[in-house]
Each structure stands twice: as C-alpha cells, then as structure tokens.
Design a protein around this motif. Structure first.
Motif, PDB file in Angstrom:
ATOM      1  N   UNK A 192      19.403  -2.218   1.828  1.00 49.42           N
ATOM      2  CA  UNK A 192      18.613  -0.993   1.910  1.00 49.42           C
ATOM      3  C   UNK A 192      18.299  -0.417   0.535  1.00 49.42           C
ATOM      4  N   UNK A 193      19.157  -0.702  -0.445  1.00 54.31           N
ATOM      5  CA  UNK A 193      18.854  -0.260  -1.808  1.00 54.31           C
ATOM      6  C   UNK A 193      17.548  -0.884  -2.288  1.00 54.31           C
ATOM      7  N   UNK A 194      17.377  -2.170  -2.003  1.00 51.75           N
ATOM      8  CA  UNK A 194      16.143  -2.837  -2.423  1.00 51.75           C
ATOM      9  C   UNK A 194      14.936  -2.381  -1.618  1.00 51.75           C
ATOM     10  N   UNK A 195      15.179  -1.674  -0.522  1.00 44.63           N
ATOM     11  CA  UNK A 195      14.091  -1.100   0.272  1.00 44.63           C
ATOM     12  C   UNK A 195      13.822   0.360  -0.081  1.00 44.63           C
ATOM     13  N   UNK A 196      14.573   0.867  -1.064  1.00 40.52           N
ATOM     14  CA  UNK A 196      14.280   2.199  -1.587  1.00 40.52           C
ATOM     15  C   UNK A 196      15.061   3.346  -0.970  1.00 40.52           C
ATOM     16  N   UNK A 197      16.114   3.045  -0.209  1.00 36.61           N
ATOM     17  CA  UNK A 197      16.925   4.115   0.380  1.00 36.61           C
ATOM     18  C   UNK A 197      18.409   3.782   0.208  1.00 36.61           C
ATOM     19  N   UNK A 198      19.244   4.784   0.411  1.00 35.59           N
ATOM     20  CA  UNK A 198      20.692   4.605   0.284  1.00 35.59           C
ATOM     21  C   UNK A 198      21.340   4.546   1.660  1.00 35.59           C
ATOM     22  N   UNK A 199      22.199   3.559   1.850  1.00 35.87           N
ATOM     23  CA  UNK A 199      22.939   3.377   3.096  1.00 35.87           C
ATOM     24  C   UNK A 199      24.414   3.627   2.823  1.00 35.87           C
ATOM     25  N   UNK A 200      25.038   4.527   3.605  1.00 37.52           N
ATOM     26  CA  UNK A 200      26.432   4.883   3.350  1.00 37.52           C
ATOM     27  C   UNK A 200      27.212   5.017   4.656  1.00 37.52           C
ATOM     28  N   UNK A 201      28.513   4.772   4.550  1.00 36.26           N
ATOM     29  CA  UNK A 201      29.448   5.069   5.636  1.00 36.26           C
ATOM     30  C   UNK A 201      30.254   6.300   5.241  1.00 36.26           C
ATOM     31  N   UNK A 202      30.647   7.094   6.244  1.00 38.26           N
ATOM     32  CA  UNK A 202      31.509   8.248   5.980  1.00 38.26           C
ATOM     33  C   UNK A 202      32.636   8.277   7.008  1.00 38.26           C
TER      34      UNK A 202
END
Length: 396
Positions: free
Chosen positions: A331-341
C-alpha cells in the motif's frame, strides 16, 4: 522501560503525573502490607475453568482476593465492569497461547494453567490498597482502568492492576458510566492517536471514515474525532443512524441499504480510515483514501493472536510479521499507509480521555446494564453482536 520513558517525556509539563509514572517500575518479590486490607480472604467472582461456550462461566464465592506482589500495584474494589467482544472470544480460547506467554507466573498455578480465569477488562471503582511505590493514588480514590487481557479480569469484587494502568475516574461520570469506556477508549486512542498520528492540533477539516461505527470503539471514535474538529463519515446499519448522528457523525452510510463501496463513491476521499470490521473491507476500503497525501488506514482486526494459536509462538509471530510487512509495502507503493493497531493499557492516556469527558466532549454510550448475577446473559448479548454502545455490569 521505553514505554515508561515515552509516557514521562510526553507528559513533562505535568510534574505530578510525571512523578506518578516514574514510580511504576516493577520490582519483583516485594509485597505491600495493606492499610485498608479486606477482612476476608475470598471474594465472589465469575470465572472459567476451561475454554468453551457460555456454559463454562461459573460463579464462585471462593475466589482468592488478589494481593499486591509488586510495589507499583493497586487493588481496586470493583463497583462496575463491562463485557467486551474480547471477553467473549477469550472465553472460547482466543489468543490463549500468546496471552499465557505474557501472564505473570505468580498468578498462574504451578502446573502452568491459567485457570480459574476471571474475564472482564474494564473497571470503575475505589482504591483499597497501594503498593509502596504508588504515589499518585491513595485508598479511597475513585479510579477507572482497562486491565490487559493477560491479567486476571474485573468480573470480581476486587482486582489488582499496575498503578501505571490506572487513572482518576472522570468526576462527571458514575461508576456505571465510567466502566463503559476504558477498554474501547484506549483501543480507539491507540488507533487514532498513537498509530494514526491524529490529535487536536492536526485534525481540523480532516475527512475520517469509521467502519463499524455503532459499537463501543466506533461510538468513542466518532466523539473524539468530532472533539478534534474532523469531518466524520460513519458506516453502520440504519437502526443505529440516529445514535451516531447524535454523537456528531456528519455523513452516515447504511451498510444494509446497498453496497457500501458504491455509496462511498459519491463522497470525497478520506484522510483517515478506522476499520473495526475487518474481513473483506481491506480489499476495497483503502481505495477511498487520498493518494500520496499521508492518508492512513488503521485496522483493529489483525491475525496476530489467531496466528499464534494456530502456528505456535515462533511461527505465528513470523507469519504475522510477513503479513503486515507485505501489506504495508504494497500500500505504500500505492500512495497510502496501512497500519495495525492494538489495545494499549495506559493510565496517562486515560488521564487525557478523562479531561475530554469532564469537558463534555465525550459521553458514555451504554446499551444495557446487568446486575452481577446476570453476567452470562451479558455475555450472550455481546456474543450476538450488532452493538449499540456498551454492555455494563453493576458489581455492587
């Protein structure tokens, strides 16, 4: 220690709180003698002796009253507790492998079992006893806390917690109201503030999407985002729309009235998405984030505990790391940040939340309360899902 240092540095403007948190370093094998010790040695509690369905819940009046083993601990007399989805899952054995790895051996029988296990994460009550290093609390203080899932829970007359996990209860709330908030509030706070990086200084005008907005985490998240002047879109069913609108949601998407993706296409893209639903939402939700603008998707539905249960500790952690790493990179290479919490127990965070509560910006959302004698009924209600706020247990 790193967590403790961070807490102290972030709160250096408040000398009293810094002093309190600096006292919270565990020192094994030190016991505090109570100044207000309960006269009895046993207490009533709801426990399980094995994992399974609701019939494994057992009421006992012979559970040993907890004692202080470390000088940073506090014993609380429980006035109210609540039932969260994690309690239902833990009753069935979810996360047992990882949680047993974290459990204090002093609280587990010599044969290595966690039973009898008391469930319940939230507590609002009164301090009965403090360890030698606890300076921020005293017997008689009204407090609230969220107990980590690897510790004995709150569906009992007394519970012992770390002083660093406790906070003074908001003055504007009753114990019943206060018990509805800590676990869901800290879970949402972790996702929004600590992982998502949002706060009252950078949220004005941000577009936020909350998936699963009518449950405990969702109703808190709506309120804190509105307190920080964000624009909130809530996804819930039509019968919960009035509730989430009263809490401040600007736009409401009814997931029962049609395809959520199609409904979201008519709206502007978002700066932040909080996902309480998981499953198939990951396949499409990130498409509604603003690209290359620092937009972030945070999910609270992760496979970590399931991986450890299924694969064992080493392989489960490895699989989890591979999964989160690959998704983050993709998702970083798609321009957004993906995170777990994840839920984070924290007295200092509850201090911040208490200020918002007493300022009138956060209100508890309670769907139903049960007496202590009806704990199994409360579990069945939570297990059915479709929550409209929290389920609270009045212990006294």
């Amino acid at each position: 220690m790193e967590f403790l240092k961070t807490c102290v540095l972030r709160r250096k403007a408040c000398t009293m709180v810094c002093f309190r948190r600096s006292q919270a370093v565990p020192k094994p094998s030190v016991r505090k003698i109570s100044t207000t010790s309960p006269r009895n040695t046993v207490m009533p509690a709801w426990v399980i002796d094995k994992y399974g369905k609701n019939e494994v819940l057992r009421f006992t009046q012979d559970m040993m009253i907890p004692i202080i083993h470390y000088p940073n601990e506090v014993i609380i007399k429980v006035h109210a507790a609540s039932v969260n989805p994690i309690d239902v899952n833990m009753r069935s054995g979810y996360g047992a492998a990882a949680l047993n790895m974290k459990r204090d051996p002093l609280h587990i029988k010599a044969k290595g079992e966690e039973f009898p296990l008391t469930l319940g994460r939230d507590v609002s009550g009164v301090v009965m006893e403090c360890g030698l290093d606890v300076k921020y609390f005293k017997p008689g203080d009204e407090v609230w806390a969220a107990v980590p899932p690897w510790k004995q829970g709150t569906l009992s007359e007394f519970v012992v917690v770390s002083g660093n996990e406790v906070s003074h209860k908001p003055k504007s709330l009753t114990h019943t109201q206060a018990a509805s908030l800590p676990y869901v509030a800290l879970t949402a706070w972790s996702a929004i503030n600590k992982v998502g990086g949002l706060n009252d200084n950078n949220c004005t005008g941000k577009r936020v999407l909350i998936l699963g907005a009518s449950g405990g985490v969702g109703t808190f998240a709506i309120q804190v985002m509105k307190a920080w002047d964000a624009h909130v879109t809530a996804v819930c069913s039509q019968d919960a729309s009035e509730l989430v609108r009263k809490l401040g949601a600007d736009d409401i998407i009814d997931y029962k009235s049609g395809n959520v993706e199609e409904q979201l296409k008519s709206l502007k893209r978002f700066d932040f998405i909080l996902d309480n639903v998981g499953g198939s939402t990951e396949t499409w939700a990130l498409n509604f984030l603003k690209k290359w603008s620092g937009a972030t998707y945070v999910t609270l539905v992760t496979p970590f505990l399931l991986n450890v249960d299924r694969l064992g500790i080493a392989d489960g952690m490895l699989q989890t790391g591979v999964t989160v790493g690959s998704k983050t990179l993709k998702h970083f290479w798609q321009g957004v940040h993906y995170r777990w919490a994840f839920f984070m127990p924290s007295g200092p965070y509850l201090d911040d939340i208490a200020k918002l509560v007493d300022a009138g910006k956060i209100q508890p959302v309670i769907e139903k309360t049960f007496p202590f004698s009806k704990v199994p009924e409360a579990f069945l209600k939570v297990e059915r899902g479709h929550a409209r706020g929290k389920t609270v247990i009045n212990v006294i």
